[in-house]
Design an enzyme around this catalytic site. Structure first.
Site, PDB file in Angstrom:
ATOM      1  N   GLY A 119      97.035  16.180  28.922  1.00 49.89           N
ATOM      2  CA  GLY A 119      96.687  15.641  29.254  1.00 49.89           C
ATOM      3  C   GLY A 119      95.725  15.249  28.845  1.00 49.89           C
ATOM      4  O   GLY A 119      94.512  14.362  29.916  1.00 49.89           O
ATOM      5  N   LEU A 120      94.147  15.896  27.978  1.00 47.12           N
ATOM      6  CA  LEU A 120      92.828  15.968  28.041  1.00 47.12           C
ATOM      7  C   LEU A 120      92.402  15.280  26.845  1.00 47.12           C
ATOM      8  O   LEU A 120      91.563  14.167  27.290  1.00 47.12           O
ATOM      9  CB  LEU A 120      92.483  16.874  27.904  1.00 47.12           C
ATOM     10  CG  LEU A 120      91.040  17.427  28.233  1.00 47.12           C
ATOM     11  CD1 LEU A 120      90.452  16.596  29.209  1.00 47.12           C
ATOM     12  CD2 LEU A 120      90.430  18.991  28.142  1.00 47.12           C
ATOM     13  N   THR A 121      92.521  15.452  26.061  1.00 45.12           N
ATOM     14  CA  THR A 121      92.382  14.968  24.147  1.00 45.12           C
ATOM     15  C   THR A 121      92.466  13.886  24.183  1.00 45.12           C
ATOM     16  O   THR A 121      93.989  13.404  24.333  1.00 45.12           O
ATOM     17  CB  THR A 121      92.750  16.041  23.642  1.00 45.12           C
ATOM     18  OG1 THR A 121      92.571  17.664  23.684  1.00 45.12           O
ATOM     19  CG2 THR A 121      92.404  16.338  21.726  1.00 45.12           C
ATOM     20  N   ALA A 144      87.799  12.137  21.777  1.00 41.19           N
ATOM     21  CA  ALA A 144      86.807  12.791  22.372  1.00 41.19           C
ATOM     22  C   ALA A 144      88.110  14.107  22.772  1.00 41.19           C
ATOM     23  O   ALA A 144      89.259  14.793  22.996  1.00 41.19           O
ATOM     24  CB  ALA A 144      87.245  12.496  24.134  1.00 41.19           C
ATOM     25  N   GLY A 145      87.202  15.214  21.807  1.00 42.91           N
ATOM     26  CA  GLY A 145      87.806  16.375  21.240  1.00 42.91           C
ATOM     27  C   GLY A 145      87.005  17.349  22.478  1.00 42.91           C
ATOM     28  O   GLY A 145      87.492  17.607  23.321  1.00 42.91           O
ATOM     29  N   THR A 158     100.391  19.047  23.950  1.00 38.32           N
ATOM     30  CA  THR A 158     101.957  20.337  24.001  1.00 38.32           C
ATOM     31  C   THR A 158     103.061  19.728  24.811  1.00 38.32           C
ATOM     32  O   THR A 158     102.558  19.839  26.117  1.00 38.32           O
ATOM     33  CB  THR A 158     101.313  21.521  24.041  1.00 38.32           C
ATOM     34  OG1 THR A 158     100.451  22.075  22.641  1.00 38.32           O
ATOM     35  CG2 THR A 158     102.929  22.584  23.516  1.00 38.32           C
ATOM     36  N   ILE A 166      98.999  43.167   2.587  1.00 38.58           N
ATOM     37  CA  ILE A 166      99.740  43.798   2.344  1.00 38.58           C
ATOM     38  C   ILE A 166     100.857  44.428   1.964  1.00 38.58           C
ATOM     39  O   ILE A 166     102.025  44.936   1.089  1.00 38.58           O
ATOM     40  CB  ILE A 166      99.488  44.742   3.741  1.00 38.58           C
ATOM     41  CG1 ILE A 166      97.950  45.312   4.218  1.00 38.58           C
ATOM     42  CG2 ILE A 166     100.441  45.970   3.824  1.00 38.58           C
ATOM     43  CD1 ILE A 166      97.917  46.004   6.059  1.00 38.58           C
ATOM     44  N   GLU A 221      92.519  24.410  23.064  1.00 38.92           N
ATOM     45  CA  GLU A 221      91.963  24.638  24.235  1.00 38.92           C
ATOM     46  C   GLU A 221      90.287  25.125  24.089  1.00 38.92           C
ATOM     47  O   GLU A 221      89.912  25.973  24.928  1.00 38.92           O
ATOM     48  CB  GLU A 221      92.988  25.918  24.693  1.00 38.92           C
ATOM     49  CG  GLU A 221      94.380  25.362  25.973  1.00 38.92           C
ATOM     50  CD  GLU A 221      94.389  25.854  27.074  1.00 38.92           C
ATOM     51  OE1 GLU A 221      95.685  25.762  27.275  1.00 38.92           O
ATOM     52  OE2 GLU A 221      93.801  26.599  27.603  1.00 38.92           O
TER      53      GLU A 221
HETATM   54  C1  LIG Z   1      99.027  22.077  18.108  1.00 39.23           C
HETATM   55  C2  LIG Z   1      97.921  21.725  18.530  1.00 39.23           C
HETATM   56  C3  LIG Z   1      98.646  21.377  20.563  1.00 39.23           C
HETATM   57  C4  LIG Z   1      97.391  20.722  21.219  1.00 39.23           C
HETATM   58  N1  LIG Z   1      97.986  20.828  22.855  1.00 39.23           N
HETATM   59  C5  LIG Z   1      96.906  19.989  23.436  1.00 39.23           C
HETATM   60  C6  LIG Z   1      97.089  20.031  24.741  1.00 39.23           C
HETATM   61  O1  LIG Z   1      98.252  20.256  25.543  1.00 39.23           O
HETATM   62  N2  LIG Z   1      95.502  19.660  25.978  1.00 39.23           N
HETATM   63  C7  LIG Z   1      95.201  18.365  25.199  1.00 39.23           C
HETATM   64  O2  LIG Z   1      94.421  17.917  26.101  1.00 39.23           O
HETATM   65  N3  LIG Z   1      94.900  18.705  23.784  1.00 39.23           N
HETATM   66  C8  LIG Z   1      95.715  19.307  22.776  1.00 39.23           C
HETATM   67  N4  LIG Z   1      95.446  19.818  21.659  1.00 39.23           N
HETATM   68  C9  LIG Z   1      93.883  19.394  21.180  1.00 39.23           C
HETATM   69  C10 LIG Z   1      92.703  20.088  20.931  1.00 39.23           C
HETATM   70  O3  LIG Z   1      92.820  20.838  22.312  1.00 39.23           O
HETATM   71  C11 LIG Z   1      92.091  19.885  20.744  1.00 39.23           C
HETATM   72  O4  LIG Z   1      92.157  19.254  18.673  1.00 39.23           O
HETATM   73  C12 LIG Z   1      89.853  20.882  20.496  1.00 39.23           C
HETATM   74  O5  LIG Z   1      90.302  20.609  21.241  1.00 39.23           O
HETATM   75  C13 LIG Z   1      90.109  20.294  19.865  1.00 39.23           C
HETATM   76  O6  LIG Z   1      89.340  18.607  19.724  1.00 39.23           O
HETATM   77  P1  LIG Z   1      89.092  18.083  18.274  1.00 39.23           P
HETATM   78  O7  LIG Z   1      90.318  18.424  17.299  1.00 39.23           O
HETATM   79  O8  LIG Z   1      88.989  16.509  18.226  1.00 39.23           O
HETATM   80  O9  LIG Z   1      88.314  18.181  17.099  1.00 39.23           O
HETATM   81  P2  LIG Z   1      86.439  18.242  17.200  1.00 39.23           P
HETATM   82  O10 LIG Z   1      86.491  17.750  19.189  1.00 39.23           O
HETATM   83  O11 LIG Z   1      86.238  16.825  16.435  1.00 39.23           O
HETATM   84  O12 LIG Z   1      85.825  19.045  16.522  1.00 39.23           O
HETATM   85  C14 LIG Z   1      86.005  18.918  15.529  1.00 39.23           C
HETATM   86  C15 LIG Z   1      84.549  20.631  14.854  1.00 39.23           C
HETATM   87  O13 LIG Z   1      83.538  20.173  14.884  1.00 39.23           O
HETATM   88  C16 LIG Z   1      83.146  21.276  15.882  1.00 39.23           C
HETATM   89  N5  LIG Z   1      82.272  21.300  16.834  1.00 39.23           N
HETATM   90  C17 LIG Z   1      82.236  19.862  17.934  1.00 39.23           C
HETATM   91  N6  LIG Z   1      81.497  19.625  19.286  1.00 39.23           N
HETATM   92  C18 LIG Z   1      80.419  21.125  18.415  1.00 39.23           C
HETATM   93  C19 LIG Z   1      79.572  21.477  19.566  1.00 39.23           C
HETATM   94  N7  LIG Z   1      78.951  20.971  20.262  1.00 39.23           N
HETATM   95  N8  LIG Z   1      79.046  22.201  18.661  1.00 39.23           N
HETATM   96  C20 LIG Z   1      79.770  22.722  17.724  1.00 39.23           C
HETATM   97  N9  LIG Z   1      80.636  22.579  17.052  1.00 39.23           N
HETATM   98  C21 LIG Z   1      81.586  21.228  17.712  1.00 39.23           C
HETATM   99  C22 LIG Z   1      84.871  22.089  16.701  1.00 39.23           C
HETATM  100  O14 LIG Z   1      84.801  23.193  16.940  1.00 39.23           O
HETATM  101  C23 LIG Z   1      85.128  22.090  15.466  1.00 39.23           C
HETATM  102  O15 LIG Z   1      85.564  22.898  14.482  1.00 39.23           O
HETATM  103  C24 LIG Z   1      96.139  20.233  20.875  1.00 39.23           C
HETATM  104  C25 LIG Z   1      95.730  20.203  19.395  1.00 39.23           C
HETATM  105  C26 LIG Z   1      96.528  21.033  18.881  1.00 39.23           C
HETATM  106  C27 LIG Z   1      96.435  20.670  16.769  1.00 39.23           C
END
Ligand SMILES: Cc1cc2nc3c(=O)[nH]c(=O)nc-3n(C[C@H](O)[C@H](O)[C@H](O)COP(=O)(O)OP(=O)(O)OC[C@H]3O[C@@H](n4cnc5c(N)ncnc54)[C@H](O)[C@@H]3O)c2cc1C
Length: 380
Positions: free
Chosen positions: A124-126, A130-131, A158, A338, A364
């Site tokens: 659990g990171l997200t 904080a994504g 996940t 196709i 990831e």
């Molecule tokens: C089905 C699923 C499973 C997952 N499993 C895990 C898990 O097991 N553990 C875990 O910790 N997380 C998990 N995640 C979370 C996933 O890693 C995050 O959704 C991902 O890292 C993006 O973060 P966010 O959704 O907050 O998007 P945001 O960070 O808000 O990004 C939104 C958009 O802005 C863009 N963006 C953001 N910052 C920048 C930048 N500096 N420059 C350019 N573009 C940028 C992004 O590329 C994206 O297009 C999962 C997500 C899903 C949907």
């Protein structure tokens, strides 16, 4: 250079392909439509040693290498993206950090059951705010006697609903520059104050469990801190570098499946008195798909090989993740094209490949984040 797989790697490919074809394939449509995590399949994967491929036998693993593990993810992904994602997350995120950074006691207690497939792990990171910017972590772990008391919220995690062990990232203090120190802590899911809910209605990888975790005054011993508390951030960057190889391998599996399905269909479907594989427009699509699958495979295997040989692999795992996952999306999209109208129907499965592949461009580290990682490696 030697592009041949070893005897063990070839055996693992055959064993996993047979298992995926015989056990997972009959269930893939149900796993997707019912959005049901296939726990029984994971039990069987555990018995076959798949959950422990990259870990030594002393820790309950199978003593394989990263390349063998990537091949296993590819073969499972070729059949079922949901099972592939949960598998990749269990090994790369749930178990690997304990193998990389854990103490002997932590490995004995937590890694052995994960590697043996007797328990499932999650990372659990997200968090809601904080994504991509993991440095914005708000979850805190405060020292209290011999314990940490953890408070915060994680989203999109996940496997969490089915996991016995979570690794959560949390702010444990400030460094000399006044910046947050983010550490990783092992939290058994049955600890008081841990609430896990899985209510997301997802576009793809629907059978992979995705959960929200709320941590309210969760007390764990300080002995559950993973690795060097001062290096928490660089530790999870290393974990993510490794995890990217597995997500790339999953993309490769979906791209391979898209190519196979599209080629098979093109040779069967007749229009204008010929099979559509006679039309150059279709041939060119298939040729591009085959070329990109080959390129993606070379990149994924090279990144795995670098890791296995203790060489730097940050840039190559980002290349592999970015290219293989975007290849999967393009290949699935072309496979639908196709198939024409039939491709739009669930029964033909290629629309599922597209929905599953989309997640791989986000999880990831998004494609944008991979480009940032590569640019940084170039010295930008
Ligand atoms: C089905 C699923 C499973 C997952 N499993 C895990 C898990 O097991 N553990 C875990 O910790 N997380 C998990 N995640 C979370 C996933 O890693 C995050 O959704 C991902 O890292 C993006 O973060 P966010 O959704 O907050 O998007 P945001 O960070 O808000 O990004 C939104 C958009 O802005 C863009 N963006 C953001 N910052 C920048 C930048 N500096 N420059 C350019 N573009 C940028 C992004 O590329 C994206 O297009 C999962 C997500 C899903 C949907």
């Amino acid at each position: 250079m030697d592009f041949n797989l070893s005897k063990e790697q070839t055996m693992i490919r055959k064993m996993v392909r047979d298992f995926a074809e015989e056990v997972i394939k009959p269930r893939t449509i149900e796993i997707d439509t019912e959005a049901k995590f296939p726990l029984d399949i994971f039990k069987q994967m555990g018995e076959l040693g798949l959950l422990g491929i990259p870990f030594p036998e002393t820790y309950g693993g199978s003593g394989g290498d990263t390349l063998s593990y990537a091949i296993a993810v590819e073969e499972i992904g070729r059949i079922c993206g949901s099972t592939g994602l949960s598998y990749a997350a269990a090994v790369s995120l749930g178990a690997s950090p304990i193998y990389y950074f854990g103490t002997e006691e932590q490995k004995e207690k937590f890694l052995v059951p994960l590697a043996q497939g007797k328990a499932l792990g999650a990372f659990g990171l997200t968090e809601p705010n904080a994504g991509s910017d993991a440095g914005g972590t708000k979850t805190t772990a405060t020292e209290d006697g011999d314990d940490y008391v953890i408070n915060g919220e994680k989203c999109f995690i996940t496997n969490a609903s089915f996991a016995e062990t979570l690794i959560v990232t949390a702010v444990t203090g400030k460094n000399e520059k006044g910046r947050n120190i983010i550490s990783a802590i092992i939290v058994p899911t049955n600890t008081e104050g841990v609430t896990i809910t899985s209510n997301y209605d997802k576009m793809g990888v629907r059978g992979s469990d995705t959960a929200q975790i709320v941590l309210e005054n969760v007390r764990v011993p300080k002995a559950n801190l993973l690795g060097d508390p001062q290096k928490g951030f660089s530790q999870f960057l290393y974990t993510l570098d490794g995890g990217r190889i597995s997500i790339a391998a999953l993309g490769l599996g979906i791209a391979q499946a898209s190519l196979e399905k599209a080629l098979h269909y093109a040779k069967e479907r007749k229009q204008f008195g010929k099979t559509i594989s006679n039309f150059q427009a279709i041939q060119f699509k298939l040729a591009d798909m085959a070329m990109e699958v080959e390129l993606a495979r070379n990149m994924v295997y090279k990144a795995a090989w670098l890791k296995d040989n203790d060489m730097p692999f940050t840039k190559e795992s980002a290349y592999a993740k970015l290219f293989a996952t975007e290849t999967a999306f393009r290949a699935a999209n072309q496979a639908i094209q196709i198939h024409g109208g039939y491709g739009y129907m669930r029964e033909y499965e290629v629309e599922r490949y597209l929905r599953d592949a989309k997640l791989l461009e986000i999880g990831e580290g998004t494609s944008e984040v991979q480009r940032l990682v590569i640019a940084r490696q170039l010295g930008c």
